[in-house]
Design an enzyme around this catalytic site. Structure first.
Site, PDB file in Angstrom:
ATOM      1  N   LYS A  52       0.825  -1.210   0.000  1.00 50.88           N
ATOM      2  CA  LYS A  52       0.000   0.000   0.000  1.00 50.88           C
ATOM      3  C   LYS A  52       0.856   1.255   0.000  1.00 50.88           C
ATOM      4  CE  LYS A  52      -4.350  -1.550   2.000  1.00 50.88           C
ATOM      5  NZ  LYS A  52      -5.315  -1.376   3.085  1.00 50.88           N
TER       6      LYS A  52
ATOM      7  N   LYS B 139      -4.344  -9.610  -7.428  1.00 49.67           N
ATOM      8  CA  LYS B 139      -5.535  -9.811  -6.601  1.00 49.67           C
ATOM      9  C   LYS B 139      -6.666  -8.879  -7.053  1.00 49.67           C
ATOM     10  CE  LYS B 139      -5.587  -8.044  -2.491  1.00 49.67           C
ATOM     11  NZ  LYS B 139      -5.349  -7.611  -1.120  1.00 49.67           N
TER      12      LYS B 139
ATOM     13  N   LYS C  90     -10.259  -3.325  -4.542  1.00 50.22           N
ATOM     14  CA  LYS C  90     -11.034  -2.087  -4.643  1.00 50.22           C
ATOM     15  C   LYS C  90     -10.208  -0.990  -5.281  1.00 50.22           C
ATOM     16  CE  LYS C  90     -13.312  -2.912  -0.189  1.00 50.22           C
ATOM     17  NZ  LYS C  90     -13.179  -2.686   1.247  1.00 50.22           N
TER      18      LYS C  90
HETATM   19  P1  TYM Z   1     -10.800  -5.370   3.515  1.00 50.25           P
HETATM   20  O1  TYM Z   1     -11.997  -4.485   3.526  1.00 50.25           O
HETATM   21  O2  TYM Z   1      -9.618  -4.943   2.716  1.00 50.25           O
HETATM   22  O3  TYM Z   1     -11.202  -6.824   3.035  1.00 50.25           O
HETATM   23  C1  TYM Z   1     -12.325  -7.467   3.609  1.00 50.25           C
HETATM   24  C2  TYM Z   1     -12.211  -8.982   3.465  1.00 50.25           C
HETATM   25  O4  TYM Z   1     -12.189  -9.336   2.068  1.00 50.25           O
HETATM   26  C3  TYM Z   1     -11.086 -10.206   1.826  1.00 50.25           C
HETATM   27  N1  TYM Z   1     -10.613  -9.982   0.459  1.00 50.25           N
HETATM   28  C4  TYM Z   1     -10.437 -10.958  -0.445  1.00 50.25           C
HETATM   29  N2  TYM Z   1     -10.628 -12.287  -0.374  1.00 50.25           N
HETATM   30  C5  TYM Z   1     -10.379 -13.013  -1.478  1.00 50.25           C
HETATM   31  N3  TYM Z   1      -9.946 -12.466  -2.663  1.00 50.25           N
HETATM   32  C6  TYM Z   1      -9.744 -11.133  -2.768  1.00 50.25           C
HETATM   33  N4  TYM Z   1      -9.338 -10.620  -3.920  1.00 50.25           N
HETATM   34  C7  TYM Z   1      -9.993 -10.320  -1.629  1.00 50.25           C
HETATM   35  N5  TYM Z   1      -9.900  -8.993  -1.391  1.00 50.25           N
HETATM   36  C8  TYM Z   1     -10.280  -8.806  -0.103  1.00 50.25           C
HETATM   37  C9  TYM Z   1     -10.053  -9.819   2.874  1.00 50.25           C
HETATM   38  O5  TYM Z   1      -9.132 -10.860   3.098  1.00 50.25           O
HETATM   39  C10 TYM Z   1     -10.927  -9.553   4.079  1.00 50.25           C
HETATM   40  O6  TYM Z   1     -11.243 -10.757   4.745  1.00 50.25           O
HETATM   41  N6  TYM Z   1      -7.872  -5.930   7.362  1.00 50.25           N
HETATM   42  C11 TYM Z   1      -9.185  -6.428   6.997  1.00 50.25           C
HETATM   43  C12 TYM Z   1     -10.277  -5.762   7.779  1.00 50.25           C
HETATM   44  C13 TYM Z   1     -10.185  -5.980   9.263  1.00 50.25           C
HETATM   45  C14 TYM Z   1     -10.353  -7.212   9.944  1.00 50.25           C
HETATM   46  C15 TYM Z   1     -10.184  -6.918  11.325  1.00 50.25           C
HETATM   47  C16 TYM Z   1     -10.629  -8.511   9.513  1.00 50.25           C
HETATM   48  C17 TYM Z   1      -9.928  -5.041  10.206  1.00 50.25           C
HETATM   49  N7  TYM Z   1      -9.923  -5.603  11.442  1.00 50.25           N
HETATM   50  C18 TYM Z   1     -10.284  -7.929  12.273  1.00 50.25           C
HETATM   51  C19 TYM Z   1     -10.719  -9.503  10.495  1.00 50.25           C
HETATM   52  C20 TYM Z   1     -10.543  -9.205  11.852  1.00 50.25           C
HETATM   53  C21 TYM Z   1      -9.367  -6.276   5.484  1.00 50.25           C
HETATM   54  O7  TYM Z   1      -8.628  -6.803   4.750  1.00 50.25           O
HETATM   55  O8  TYM Z   1     -10.412  -5.529   5.030  1.00 50.25           O
END
Ligand code: TYM
Length: 347
Positions: A126, A210, A213
């Site tokens: 990032k 990957k 967003k």
């Molecule tokens: P975020 O919003 O970036 O992603 C949310 C979830 O989507 C999954 N994800 C994917 N899975 C498969 N293929 C993809 N291309 C893909 N893109 C995103 C992410 O792995 C995630 O599960 N850091 C976390 C948010 C968070 C969180 C937490 C999660 C904050 N605190 C505590 C669990 C426990 C995240 O990646 O958000």
């Protein structure tokens, strides 16, 4: 959904009851990767264990203050419900409404080591070349994530594969807190649950990147808000190789990333193993396969989109779900925070 059945023990070795926690950031559009890699896998877990699903709005500001953060927070909550999370059984709430997250982060900041954070690949991705100019919050993102989980003594965390390293860090932080403060078993070791045939959904334009967003090309991802026509068009335009579908799944996974991704998406949407999909389409051209995949994707995602839009016409109801959820979440987290502060020796 037999492939989604998850066997989790009723408690972990330190005796903490099983509790599921996960979250999504209210940034940009939710996409198929978020759905197949995370949210969809939460649904069967809420039948088995107490579950908490957070909208992580404090994480969302690490890359800049989001315009319309409140509305985006409501959209994620609506998506959770539209995908099958039941607010009567599971807790849905905004992270910023429970102060334990930020407060515990500070204590855990003094447990986590700089060297540990320096190894986080997501920060490197990032921050890119701008390491000196990104926010301190972005660097600290994984500690806030550890606090999210540990504030509830959550034992199981269903996430996509890209979050595995952050979960390992949360485990290390929990362990070091317990050791350094002489409180064995105070925090459990949270386990990542990386489920289903698509733990990493790839871009439709590049099978080695990957789905994300932040990809500048909207053709790279299917958004949960896309119309049926947009979904079908994006699948039709998805990159593939010129060979028909064939060989073993291992061969495809190793050498044909775009084919592997599309078969994985089909399998996840159909709730079947990838090998079954390969058998079903053995010898088919991608044009045929893509037509069927588009129909399947529309049949699964169309109703979710409609339900999300319906829910968002009544923002007062979504706000009530979020505020009731925040009360329930605080009732769990605040006493754990109080114990953590006591263990840390505060007056
Ligand atoms: P975020 O919003 O970036 O992603 C949310 C979830 O989507 C999954 N994800 C994917 N899975 C498969 N293929 C993809 N291309 C893909 N893109 C995103 C992410 O792995 C995630 O599960 N850091 C976390 C948010 C968070 C969180 C937490 C999660 C904050 N605190 C505590 C669990 C426990 C995240 O990646 O958000």
């Amino acid at each position: 959904m037999t492939d989604q059945a998850v066997q989790t023990p009723a408690s972990n070795p330190a005796g903490h009851p099983t509790r599921v926690f996960s979250g999504v950031q209210p940034t940009g559009n939710l996409h198929l990767g978020n759905y197949l890699g995370a949210i969809r896998n939460w649904v069967p877990l809420q039948d088995q264990h107490p579950s908490i699903f957070c909208v992580v709005d404090l994480h969302a500001i690490t890359t800049g203050f989001e315009p319309d953060l409140a509305m985006k927070t409501r959209e994620i909550a609506a998506a959770y419900i539209a995908c099958g999370i039941d607010p009567q059984r599971s807790i849905i709430f905004p992270q910023s409404r429970v102060t334990a997250h930020a407060e515990l982060t500070w204590i855990l900041n003094c447990v986590a080591r700089i060297g540990w954070l320096d190894r986080m690949t997501q920060f490197k991705d990032k921050a890119g070349k701008h390491k000196e100019r990104v926010s301190v919050g972005l660097y600290d993102y994984p500690v806030l994530m550890a606090a999210d989980i540990l504030a509830y003594r959550a034992t199981h965390v269903p996430v996509g594969e890209d979050q595995k390293q952050h979960l390992e860090l949360a485990r290390d932080i929990a362990q070091k807190f317990n050791n350094d403060l002489g409180v064995p078993g105070f925090f459990p070791q949270p386990e990542p649950l990386i489920l289903g045939p698509t733990p990493r959904v790839m871009s439709l334009r590049d099978g080695k990147a990957k789905m994300s967003k932040s990809d500048p090309s909207d053709l790279s991802r299917i958004n949960l808000k896309d119309s049926d026509e947009e979904i079908a068009a994006k699948i039709r335009k998805a990159r593939t190789d010129p060979e028909p579908i064939g060989g073993t799944m291992e061969e495809i996974d190793a050498a044909r990333p775009e084919a592997s991704n599309l078969i994985g998406i089909y399998a996840a949407l159909a709730g079947k193993p990838k090998a079954d999909i390969l058998e079903q389409f053995e010898g088919a051209q991608f044009s045929t396969f893509k037509g069927e995949l588009a129909d399947l994707a529309v049949s699964v995602l169309g109703p979710i989109r409609t339900r999300m839009a319906d829910l968002l016409t009544d923002t007062a109801n979504i706000d009530k779900v979020l505020s009731d959820g925040a009360d329930k979440a605080a009732a769990i987290a605040m006493p754990i925070l109080a114990e953590a502060k006591k263990a840390a020796g505060f007056l």
